[in-house]
Design a protein around this motif. Structure first.
Motif, short mmCIF file in Angstrom:
data_model
loop_
_atom_site.label_atom_id
_atom_site.label_comp_id
_atom_site.label_asym_id
_atom_site.label_seq_id
_atom_site.Cartn_x
_atom_site.Cartn_y
_atom_site.Cartn_z
N VAL A 9 0.86 -1.18 0.00
CA VAL A 9 0.00 0.00 0.00
C VAL A 9 0.90 1.23 0.00
CG1 VAL A 9 -1.85 1.24 1.20
CG2 VAL A 9 -1.75 -1.26 1.34
N VAL A 10 0.65 2.14 -0.94
CA VAL A 10 1.45 3.36 -1.05
C VAL A 10 0.67 4.52 -0.45
CG1 VAL A 10 2.61 4.96 -2.62
CG2 VAL A 10 2.53 2.51 -3.17
N GLY A 11 1.15 5.06 0.68
CA GLY A 11 0.51 6.20 1.31
C GLY A 11 -0.20 5.82 2.59
N ALA A 12 0.25 6.38 3.73
CA ALA A 12 -0.35 6.04 5.03
C ALA A 12 -1.28 7.13 5.52
CB ALA A 12 0.74 5.74 6.05
N GLY A 13 -2.20 7.58 4.64
CA GLY A 13 -3.33 8.41 5.07
C GLY A 13 -4.44 7.48 5.51
N ARG A 44 -3.20 18.50 6.06
CA ARG A 44 -3.87 19.36 5.07
C ARG A 44 -5.35 19.01 5.11
NH1 ARG A 44 0.54 18.32 1.50
NH2 ARG A 44 2.01 20.03 1.65
N CYS A 45 -6.03 19.49 6.14
CA CYS A 45 -7.41 19.05 6.36
C CYS A 45 -8.05 19.92 7.43
CB CYS A 45 -7.40 17.59 6.83
SG CYS A 45 -9.02 16.84 6.95
N ALA A 46 -9.38 20.13 7.31
CA ALA A 46 -10.10 20.86 8.37
C ALA A 46 -10.53 19.90 9.48
CB ALA A 46 -11.32 21.54 7.77
N GLU A 97 -7.79 15.44 15.59
CA GLU A 97 -6.38 15.87 15.60
C GLU A 97 -5.71 14.89 14.65
OE1 GLU A 97 -3.96 18.33 15.93
OE2 GLU A 97 -5.17 18.64 17.75
N ARG A 98 -5.68 15.25 13.35
CA ARG A 98 -5.28 14.23 12.37
C ARG A 98 -3.85 13.76 12.50
NH1 ARG A 98 -7.14 14.10 6.33
NH2 ARG A 98 -5.66 12.36 6.44
N LYS A 99 -3.01 14.63 13.06
CA LYS A 99 -1.62 14.17 13.27
C LYS A 99 -1.64 12.88 14.10
CE LYS A 99 0.42 18.68 13.09
NZ LYS A 99 0.85 19.87 13.79
N LYS A 119 9.31 7.50 5.56
CA LYS A 119 10.41 8.09 4.77
C LYS A 119 10.76 7.17 3.59
CE LYS A 119 14.17 11.23 6.01
NZ LYS A 119 13.63 12.28 5.19
N THR A 120 9.74 6.50 3.09
CA THR A 120 9.92 5.56 1.98
C THR A 120 8.93 5.93 0.89
OG1 THR A 120 10.54 3.85 3.57
CG2 THR A 120 9.91 3.10 1.38
N ARG A 121 9.46 6.40 -0.21
CA ARG A 121 8.63 6.97 -1.28
C ARG A 121 8.56 6.01 -2.46
NH1 ARG A 121 8.01 12.40 -3.27
NH2 ARG A 121 9.19 13.13 -1.48
N ILE A 210 -15.36 27.43 9.66
CA ILE A 210 -14.74 27.58 10.98
C ILE A 210 -15.08 26.30 11.75
CG2 ILE A 210 -14.63 28.93 13.11
CD1 ILE A 210 -15.67 31.36 11.57
N PHE A 211 -14.07 25.46 11.97
CA PHE A 211 -14.28 24.20 12.69
C PHE A 211 -13.54 24.28 14.02
CE2 PHE A 211 -14.90 21.02 8.88
CZ PHE A 211 -15.98 21.76 8.43
N PRO A 212 -14.27 24.15 15.15
CA PRO A 212 -13.61 24.28 16.46
C PRO A 212 -12.61 23.16 16.73
CG PRO A 212 -15.83 23.42 16.71
CD PRO A 212 -15.68 23.77 15.25
N GLY A 258 -5.39 20.96 -1.77
CA GLY A 258 -6.43 20.81 -2.79
C GLY A 258 -7.35 19.64 -2.47
N VAL A 259 -8.61 19.77 -2.90
CA VAL A 259 -9.59 18.70 -2.71
C VAL A 259 -10.20 18.37 -4.07
CG1 VAL A 259 -11.71 18.03 -1.53
CG2 VAL A 259 -10.21 19.69 -0.47
N PRO A 260 -10.26 17.08 -4.44
CA PRO A 260 -10.95 16.74 -5.70
C PRO A 260 -12.45 16.95 -5.55
CG PRO A 260 -9.95 14.77 -4.68
CD PRO A 260 -9.74 15.90 -3.74
N LEU A 275 -6.83 1.86 -6.79
CA LEU A 275 -6.65 3.20 -6.23
C LEU A 275 -7.74 3.45 -5.19
CD1 LEU A 275 -6.01 5.38 -9.42
CD2 LEU A 275 -4.33 4.39 -7.85
N VAL A 276 -7.37 4.12 -4.09
CA VAL A 276 -8.35 4.42 -3.04
C VAL A 276 -8.17 5.85 -2.53
CG1 VAL A 276 -8.73 2.08 -2.13
CG2 VAL A 276 -6.82 3.41 -1.29
N GLY A 277 -9.27 6.38 -1.96
CA GLY A 277 -9.21 7.69 -1.33
C GLY A 277 -9.08 8.81 -2.35
N GLY A 288 -16.43 18.47 0.03
CA GLY A 288 -14.97 18.30 0.04
C GLY A 288 -14.53 17.28 1.08
N GLY A 289 -15.48 16.77 1.87
CA GLY A 289 -15.13 15.78 2.90
C GLY A 289 -14.65 14.48 2.27
N GLY A 290 -13.50 13.99 2.70
CA GLY A 290 -12.96 12.79 2.06
C GLY A 290 -12.43 11.75 3.03
N ILE A 291 -12.37 12.08 4.34
CA ILE A 291 -11.76 11.13 5.28
C ILE A 291 -12.62 9.86 5.37
CG2 ILE A 291 -10.86 10.76 7.60
CD1 ILE A 291 -11.03 13.83 8.01
N ALA A 292 -13.93 10.05 5.55
CA ALA A 292 -14.82 8.89 5.73
C ALA A 292 -14.82 8.03 4.47
CB ALA A 292 -16.24 9.37 6.05
#
Ligand SMILES: Cc1cc2nc3c(=O)[nH]c(=O)nc-3n(C[C@H](O)[C@H](O)[C@H](O)COP(=O)(O)OP(=O)(O)OC[C@H]3O[C@@H](n4cnc5c(N)ncnc54)[C@H](O)[C@@H]3O)c2cc1C
Length: 391
Positions: A9-13, A44-46, A97-99, A119-121, A210-212, A258-260, A275-277, A288-292
């Motif tokens: 899997v490429v990308g750990a989002g 890069r997300c609200a 807290e997405r971090k 650190k592996t691309r 504005i998201f608290p 950017g958001v698709p 491909l996912v996400g 623009g919500g994409g996490i779910a």
């Protein structure tokens, strides 16, 4: 030296970690690679998400929940608010807290047996007879090949994995929301609600939010259609928005992203590849919500990848089961969100004000796009031509 895994899997989002975990749960040997040195950082997300969407994939943990919100406020160009509080819906949610959230998802994948390398691309794909057979990756300047039965590209909006496999993932400017966001500190911010500001002066073809985030902080951002933004415009508009509405705010962080917001993308599998996400443009074109959606798609993709490995058939046809399931689950709502967005971006501020005025006093039972459209039609029967195919 060449290694091999069932699934790389490429990308750990969110899409990648959930896909990796789902494949490992079904018995596949999985490697998850991430080009950054820290998973989830920079954000890069609200960070807003419906509670039920989180609960589908991971138990809530106060360490990565920055705020809980009980509703929405949508503000029209002339300042008329439409507020929905406490009505039952999955739309009432968390600001994450997405971090820490992204890291928690990756840790959970590890606990299910996934190997993770940061650190592996990914820098290319291994191919034979036209099929994807693995990933060429780079770590600390050294290249390394890893063979895989299936490669899952979860590499976000700037995805290269799809293009390497011959899938056209380019986005036209009209299909991208260009965003700018600040983390601000301002005690005056309502911490119980997510706010959205509409209007062509505020954010042409998009909205400001504005998201608290708790501790008197909030993510304040703005997204506008790429076709209506020039260079630094989103950041300029955001500065104006903040200075007008939150003049006492202290700015703690700034970012752009950017958001698709395109029509749902088909053809998201190839021989040996899925491909996912955001890499598959799976976010809602309206919000623009994409996490779910990234997590939901990741769960299907990982499961189908593992089953395909077990069947020793990783052809495009076999992997298409993922695409079919995805469209059964979300195809209709993604298409509706895109059509609504396409119509909304053509409205003048006067028309937007008119719609919002007509919704004043409505008792919403659910915070869903469908419910808003139903009430819009009830209050504006003349809109039948505009709405009938969406209800
Ligand atoms: C300003 C802004 C605000 C947003 N607000 C919200 C919101 O409030 N709610 C919501 O639901 N969504 C929001 N989104 C959208 C959301 O952030 C995305 O839809 C979501 O992160 C998609 O998850 P993903 O896993 O597909 O991609 P990502 O989260 O982008 O993860 C992709 C990962 O792949 C890694 N990667 C890329 N290329 C490589 C490579 N070659 N090799 C290895 N690793 C690689 C990246 O470093 C990254 O970690 C927002 C987006 C923006 C820009």
């Amino acid at each position: 030296m060449s290694e091999s895994y069932d699934v790389v899997v490429v990308g750990a989002g969110p899409a990648g970690s959930i896909a990796a975990r789902a494949a490992a749960r079904e018995g596949a040997r999985v490697l998850l690679i991430e080009k950054r040195q820290t998973i989830g950082d920079p954000v890069r997300c609200a960070e807003g998400i419906a509670k039920e969407a989180v609960h589908r994939h991971i138990d809530p943990d106060p360490r990565w929940i920055a705020a809980e919100v009980e509703g929405f406020r949508i503000v029209s160009p002339d300042g008329t608010p439409l507020e929905m509080r406490g009505v039952s819906s999955g739309e009432v949610g968390y600001v994450l807290e997405r971090k820490l959230f992204d890291r928690a998802l990756a840790s959970d994948a590890v606990q299910h047996g996934v190997d993770v390398r940061v650190k592996t691309r990914a820098v290319g794909l291994l191919r034979s007879d036209g099929a994807v057979r693995g990933v060429v990756m780079e770590h600390l300047g050294e290249r390394h090949e890893v063979e895989a039965g299936v490669v899952i590209g979860a590499d976000g909006i700037e995805s290269k994995v799809g293009r390497w496999a011959g899938i056209d993932t380019r986005l036209a400017l009209k299909d991208i929301d260009v965003c700018a966001q600040m983390l601000v500190h301002d005690p005056s911010i309502d911490q119980s609600i997510c706010q959205f500001y509409l209007g062509n002066e505020v954010a042409p073809g998009g909205y400001a939010w504005i998201f608290p985030k708790g501790n008197e902080c909030a993510n304040v951002g703005l997204g506008m259609l790429g076709s209506r933004s020039n260079g630094g415009l989103p950041m300029q508009r955001l500065r104006r928005f903040v200075s007008e509405r939150l003049p006492k705010a202290n700015i703690l962080e700034v970012m752009v992203g950017g958001v698709p917001v395109s029509e749902p993308m088909h053809g998201i599998v190839a021989d040996g590849l899925m491909l996912v996400g955001d890499a598959a443009h799976q976010s809602s074109a309206l919000t623009g919500g994409g996490i779910a959606n990234a997590m939901d798609a990741g769960a299907i993709a990982g499961r189908v990848a593992a089953a395909a490995i077990a069947d020793e058939d990783t052809s495009r046809e076999r992997l298409s089961e993922y695409e079919r399931e995805w469209f059964e689950l979300k195809g209709k709502s993604l298409k509706r969100d895109w059509v609504v967005k396409e119509r909304l971006v053509k409205l003048t501020d006067e028309q937007l004000n008119g719609f919002m005025h007509s919704l004043q006093g409505v008792e919403f039972r659910e915070m869903h796009v469908h419910e808003i459209l139903v009430h819009l039609l009830k209050r504006n029967p003349k809109l039948l031509w505009w709405l009938k195919d969406l209800l």
